[in-house]
Write a protein that holds these residues in place. Structure first.
Motif, PDB file in Angstrom:
ATOM      1  N   HIS A  24       0.802  -1.215   0.000  1.00 44.92           N
ATOM      2  CA  HIS A  24       0.000   0.000   0.000  1.00 44.92           C
ATOM      3  C   HIS A  24       0.840   1.274   0.000  1.00 44.92           C
ATOM      4  O   HIS A  24       0.341   2.329  -0.384  1.00 44.92           O
ATOM      5  N   CYS A  25       2.087   1.173   0.449  1.00 44.51           N
ATOM      6  CA  CYS A  25       2.900   2.382   0.581  1.00 44.51           C
ATOM      7  C   CYS A  25       4.384   2.035   0.495  1.00 44.51           C
ATOM      8  O   CYS A  25       4.755   0.865   0.440  1.00 44.51           O
ATOM      9  N   SER A  26       5.216   3.053   0.506  1.00 38.83           N
ATOM     10  CA  SER A  26       6.657   2.818   0.388  1.00 38.83           C
ATOM     11  C   SER A  26       7.214   2.056   1.578  1.00 38.83           C
ATOM     12  O   SER A  26       8.202   1.330   1.444  1.00 38.83           O
ATOM     13  N   SER A  27       6.595   2.179   2.734  1.00 35.56           N
ATOM     14  CA  SER A  27       7.051   1.412   3.900  1.00 35.56           C
ATOM     15  C   SER A  27       6.889  -0.087   3.668  1.00 35.56           C
ATOM     16  O   SER A  27       7.701  -0.884   4.125  1.00 35.56           O
ATOM     17  N   CYS A  28       5.838  -0.456   2.935  1.00 31.91           N
ATOM     18  CA  CYS A  28       5.643  -1.864   2.581  1.00 31.91           C
ATOM     19  C   CYS A  28       6.852  -2.347   1.777  1.00 31.91           C
ATOM     20  O   CYS A  28       7.414  -3.403   2.054  1.00 31.91           O
TER      21      CYS A  28
END
Length: 85
Positions: A24-28
């Motif tokens: 879902h996001c760059s942290s993923c």
């Protein structure tokens, strides 16, 4: 004057690409990269959330089972992965 520059990838070695679902996001992507880079024989990993692909560069003489790579992605969170190609 540029505020940032992209590092040109000059690494060599075999490459494996995984299609990853559930990000879902760059942290993923960063979490997945961290887990993949813990697998013996992995030189580097880069996961692009927009394309849903993780590019894994292996050490020159490494043999890494794709099941180990898929397991690393699963350890990072609620993601699924499969080899491309």
């Amino acid at each position: 004057m540029a505020l940032f520059s992209r590092k040109r990838n000059t690494e060599t070695g075999p490459v494996v690409v995984l299609q990853v679902e559930g990000m879902h996001c760059s942290s993923c992507g960063l979490s997945i990269d961290d887990e993949l880079e813990e697998v013996p024989g992995i030189r580097s990993a880069h996961t692009d959330v927009r394309s849903g692909r993780s590019t894994i560069r292996l050490e020159e003489e490494a043999t890494v089972d794709t099941d180990a790579l898929v397991a690393a992605v699963r350890r990072a969170g609620e993601y699924t992965a499969q080899p491309v190609g």
